[in-house]
Design a protein around this motif. Structure first.
Motif, PDB file in Angstrom:
ATOM      1  N   HIS A 202      -6.447  -2.073   7.069  1.00  6.54           N
ATOM      2  CA  HIS A 202      -7.611  -1.188   7.106  1.00  6.54           C
ATOM      3  C   HIS A 202      -8.199  -1.094   8.511  1.00  6.54           C
ATOM      4  O   HIS A 202      -8.570  -0.008   8.959  1.00  6.54           O
ATOM      5  CB  HIS A 202      -8.677  -1.679   6.120  1.00  6.54           C
ATOM      6  CG  HIS A 202      -8.462  -1.207   4.723  1.00  6.54           C
ATOM      7  ND1 HIS A 202      -7.487  -1.726   3.901  1.00  6.54           N
ATOM      8  CD2 HIS A 202      -9.079  -0.242   4.000  1.00  6.54           C
ATOM      9  CE1 HIS A 202      -7.523  -1.109   2.736  1.00  6.54           C
ATOM     10  NE2 HIS A 202      -8.482  -0.212   2.760  1.00  6.54           N
TER      11      HIS A 202
ATOM     12  N   GLU B  97      -2.602  -5.340  -2.079  1.00  2.00           N
ATOM     13  CA  GLU B  97      -2.262  -6.465  -1.203  1.00  2.00           C
ATOM     14  C   GLU B  97      -1.812  -7.630  -2.074  1.00  2.00           C
ATOM     15  O   GLU B  97      -2.133  -7.684  -3.270  1.00  2.00           O
ATOM     16  CB  GLU B  97      -3.440  -6.834  -0.290  1.00  2.00           C
ATOM     17  CG  GLU B  97      -4.544  -7.595  -0.903  1.00  2.00           C
ATOM     18  CD  GLU B  97      -4.482  -9.066  -0.509  1.00  2.00           C
ATOM     19  OE1 GLU B  97      -4.010  -9.430   0.575  1.00  2.00           O
ATOM     20  OE2 GLU B  97      -4.915  -9.870  -1.335  1.00  2.00           O
TER      21      GLU B  97
ATOM     22  N   LEU C 252     -15.293  -6.492   2.258  1.00  3.37           N
ATOM     23  CA  LEU C 252     -14.573  -5.268   2.592  1.00  3.37           C
ATOM     24  C   LEU C 252     -14.109  -4.560   1.331  1.00  3.37           C
ATOM     25  O   LEU C 252     -14.226  -3.331   1.211  1.00  3.37           O
ATOM     26  CB  LEU C 252     -13.374  -5.593   3.486  1.00  3.37           C
ATOM     27  CG  LEU C 252     -12.441  -4.414   3.809  1.00  3.37           C
ATOM     28  CD1 LEU C 252     -13.193  -3.336   4.576  1.00  3.37           C
ATOM     29  CD2 LEU C 252     -11.214  -4.890   4.592  1.00  3.37           C
TER      30      LEU C 252
ATOM     31  N   GLN D 287       0.820  -1.204   0.000  1.00  2.00           N
ATOM     32  CA  GLN D 287       0.000   0.000   0.000  1.00  2.00           C
ATOM     33  C   GLN D 287       0.857   1.258   0.000  1.00  2.00           C
ATOM     34  O   GLN D 287       0.502   2.266  -0.625  1.00  2.00           O
ATOM     35  CB  GLN D 287      -0.942  -0.025   1.204  1.00  2.00           C
ATOM     36  CG  GLN D 287      -2.039  -1.069   1.083  1.00  2.00           C
ATOM     37  CD  GLN D 287      -2.812  -1.301   2.362  1.00  2.00           C
ATOM     38  OE1 GLN D 287      -2.770  -0.476   3.272  1.00  2.00           O
ATOM     39  NE2 GLN D 287      -3.509  -2.422   2.453  1.00  2.00           N
TER      40      GLN D 287
ATOM     41  N   ARG E 169     -15.301  -0.836   0.147  1.00  2.00           N
ATOM     42  CA  ARG E 169     -14.361   0.250  -0.112  1.00  2.00           C
ATOM     43  C   ARG E 169     -14.568   0.840  -1.507  1.00  2.00           C
ATOM     44  O   ARG E 169     -14.499   2.058  -1.696  1.00  2.00           O
ATOM     45  CB  ARG E 169     -12.928  -0.263   0.034  1.00  2.00           C
ATOM     46  CG  ARG E 169     -12.524  -0.651   1.441  1.00  2.00           C
ATOM     47  CD  ARG E 169     -12.302   0.544   2.321  1.00  2.00           C
ATOM     48  NE  ARG E 169     -11.145   1.319   1.900  1.00  2.00           N
ATOM     49  CZ  ARG E 169     -10.695   2.397   2.552  1.00  2.00           C
ATOM     50  NH1 ARG E 169     -11.338   2.822   3.627  1.00  2.00           N
ATOM     51  NH2 ARG E 169      -9.651   3.050   2.137  1.00  2.00           N
TER      52      ARG E 169
ATOM     53  N   LEU F 113      -5.219  -6.976   3.142  1.00  2.00           N
ATOM     54  CA  LEU F 113      -6.185  -5.891   2.951  1.00  2.00           C
ATOM     55  C   LEU F 113      -6.975  -5.632   4.214  1.00  2.00           C
ATOM     56  O   LEU F 113      -7.175  -4.483   4.630  1.00  2.00           O
ATOM     57  CB  LEU F 113      -7.129  -6.238   1.798  1.00  2.00           C
ATOM     58  CG  LEU F 113      -8.265  -5.255   1.529  1.00  2.00           C
ATOM     59  CD1 LEU F 113      -7.715  -3.943   0.993  1.00  2.00           C
ATOM     60  CD2 LEU F 113      -9.271  -5.856   0.540  1.00  2.00           C
TER      61      LEU F 113
ATOM     62  N   LYS G 234      -5.709   0.929  10.796  1.00  2.00           N
ATOM     63  CA  LYS G 234      -5.726   2.361  10.503  1.00  2.00           C
ATOM     64  C   LYS G 234      -7.067   2.998  10.864  1.00  2.00           C
ATOM     65  O   LYS G 234      -7.109   4.167  11.271  1.00  2.00           O
ATOM     66  CB  LYS G 234      -5.411   2.597   9.027  1.00  2.00           C
ATOM     67  CG  LYS G 234      -3.973   2.253   8.662  1.00  2.00           C
ATOM     68  CD  LYS G 234      -3.718   2.427   7.173  1.00  2.00           C
ATOM     69  CE  LYS G 234      -2.291   2.046   6.815  1.00  2.00           C
ATOM     70  NZ  LYS G 234      -2.026   2.171   5.373  1.00  2.00           N
ATOM     71  N   ALA G 235      -8.146   2.239  10.728  1.00  2.00           N
ATOM     72  CA  ALA G 235      -9.458   2.774  11.111  1.00  2.00           C
ATOM     73  C   ALA G 235      -9.535   3.006  12.614  1.00  2.00           C
ATOM     74  O   ALA G 235     -10.077   4.015  13.079  1.00  2.00           O
ATOM     75  CB  ALA G 235     -10.561   1.828  10.655  1.00  2.00           C
TER      76      ALA G 235
ATOM     77  N   CYS H 142      -0.136  -4.418  12.819  1.00  2.00           N
ATOM     78  CA  CYS H 142      -0.542  -5.256  11.690  1.00  2.00           C
ATOM     79  C   CYS H 142       0.019  -6.666  11.827  1.00  2.00           C
ATOM     80  O   CYS H 142      -0.674  -7.648  11.536  1.00  2.00           O
ATOM     81  CB  CYS H 142      -0.072  -4.623  10.378  1.00  2.00           C
ATOM     82  SG  CYS H 142      -1.068  -3.218   9.844  1.00  2.00           S
TER      83      CYS H 142
ATOM     84  N   PRO I 237      -4.663   2.224  -1.237  1.00  2.00           N
ATOM     85  CA  PRO I 237      -5.158   1.525  -0.041  1.00  2.00           C
ATOM     86  C   PRO I 237      -5.681   0.120  -0.299  1.00  2.00           C
ATOM     87  O   PRO I 237      -5.951  -0.608   0.649  1.00  2.00           O
ATOM     88  CB  PRO I 237      -6.296   2.440   0.441  1.00  2.00           C
ATOM     89  CG  PRO I 237      -6.758   3.150  -0.781  1.00  2.00           C
ATOM     90  CD  PRO I 237      -5.533   3.361  -1.609  1.00  2.00           C
ATOM     91  N   LEU I 238      -5.846  -0.260  -1.557  1.00  2.00           N
ATOM     92  CA  LEU I 238      -6.379  -1.582  -1.868  1.00  2.00           C
ATOM     93  C   LEU I 238      -5.299  -2.549  -2.341  1.00  2.00           C
ATOM     94  O   LEU I 238      -5.619  -3.669  -2.753  1.00  2.00           O
ATOM     95  CB  LEU I 238      -7.476  -1.475  -2.928  1.00  2.00           C
ATOM     96  CG  LEU I 238      -8.708  -0.672  -2.523  1.00  2.00           C
ATOM     97  CD1 LEU I 238      -9.757  -0.719  -3.622  1.00  2.00           C
ATOM     98  CD2 LEU I 238      -9.288  -1.184  -1.217  1.00  2.00           C
TER      99      LEU I 238
END
Length: 330
Positions: A258, A83, A316, A74, A320, A254, A261-262, A279, A80-81
């Motif tokens: 996410h 992976e 997910l 990323q 997104r 992925l 970070k969320a 992670c 961001p997607l």
């Protein structure tokens, strides 16, 4: 008074980081302990020590490797997607490993083949994105290129599966879907996840700068080309080790970044020194839980663990994409 506000906010952020880190370590210990305890009740001790313990530990290591690889990709592609499963890195590693198996390659040769396949797929993806700089960060282009590359590699994998002996066909199919049933060793995955975590922690500051763009990174003295090569090699290594241990397991890289970070969107979402170890921990937690479900949900039938990660990751990804199309960002 104006100087006290940032200081107070910084102290609050530090407390949150310590709390989240401690909670993550405790959850990881509880999840691993519960999974081992659940199996220890019903298995003979020799079977538990030789089969179940390595499998659970391997699941934790593989999950951490895939999550770290997702974070690195990323940052590398500023998308961001990104992976390893979506970009075809896992398919590239799987293709080279199956080709090596077909040719009767030794264990060390298969490891090298997995690394070569993952790096080749990632290098091809990076080259295509850099070839047209205006496409960098474009989610649609990234997904289309990834789907195209993965489709080509999966076609080659299918061709190899057709010529494999019948006695190894079922095992190969399970392995392609992501399976930890054959994990007799966990050392490679554990050594790999620590190696990748330490290496990426050393690159945490350049990675944070690279997330803001190459120009910004250059302006603060980051050697962008060197960092990109380092991230490419490390993400390829992490993917190769994960594929060698458990096959092509999708969407861990992925899902975990996410979620991490969320959770820390206001305080540490851009702090790579916090995001990277979280992670690694939550990637391990996710895969241990997924593997436990794969073993117990339809017992005595054991399902490939990759089915559960895809079941979580595909919605997910769809969410997104829908959110990005509706709001212009994700």
């Amino acid at each position: 008074m104006n100087q006290l506000i940032p200081t107070s906010q910084n102290a609050q952020a530090q407390r949150l980081v310590r709390f989240v880190m401690l909670l993550s370590v405790l959850v990881a210990m509880v999840v691993v302990a519960f999974s081992l305890w659940f199996d220890a009740r019903s298995l003979p001790m020799d079977v538990f020590i030789s089969l179940r313990l390595p499998r659970v530990l391997a699941a934790f290591g593989v999950g951490g490797l895939l999550a770290l690889s997702g974070v690195m990709l990323q940052v590398l592609l500023r998308n961001p997607l990104a992976e390893p499963y979506i970009l075809g890195a896992a398919s590239g590693a799987s293709f080279c490993v199956l080709l090596g198996m077909l040719l009767g390659g030794a264990w060390w040769l298969l490891q090298g083949a997995a690394l070569f396949g993952a790096l080749s797929a990632l290098a091809a993806m990076l080259w295509m994105m850099r070839r047209h700089a205006r496409l960098e960060g474009d989610v649609t282009v990234l997904l289309l290129l990834g789907v195209l590359l993965a489709a080509l590699l999966n076609a080659a994998v299918s061709a190899i599966l057709l010529v494999l002996p019948d006695r190894v066909m079922r095992g190969a199919l399970f392995w392609m879907l992501g399976d930890l049933a054959g994990s007799g060793q966990f050392y490679a995955a554990w050594f790999g996840v620590w190696l990748c975590l330490i290496a990426t922690m050393l690159l945490a500051q350049p990675m944070a700068a690279l997330m803001r763009g190459a120009v910004m990174a250059h302006s603060i003295g980051v050697n962008v080309s060197r960092v990109r090569v380092q991230l490419l090699l490390l993400s390829g290594l992490a993917t190769a080790l994960a594929v060698m241990e458990a096959g092509a397991i999708g969407f861990v890289g992925l899902i975990v970044p996410h979620v991490v970070k969320a959770v820390g969107a206001r305080h540490f979402a851009t702090n790579m020194r916090v995001v990277l170890p979280l992670c690694a921990l939550w990637g391990g937690i996710l895969l241990v839980v997924a593997d436990w479900l794969a073993r117990t949900l339809f017992a005595p039938l054991q399902l490939p663990v990759g089915l559960f990660t895809v079941a979580l990751g595909a919605p997910l990804l769809a969410w997104r994409l829908i959110k990005r199309m509706q709001g212009g960002s994700a």
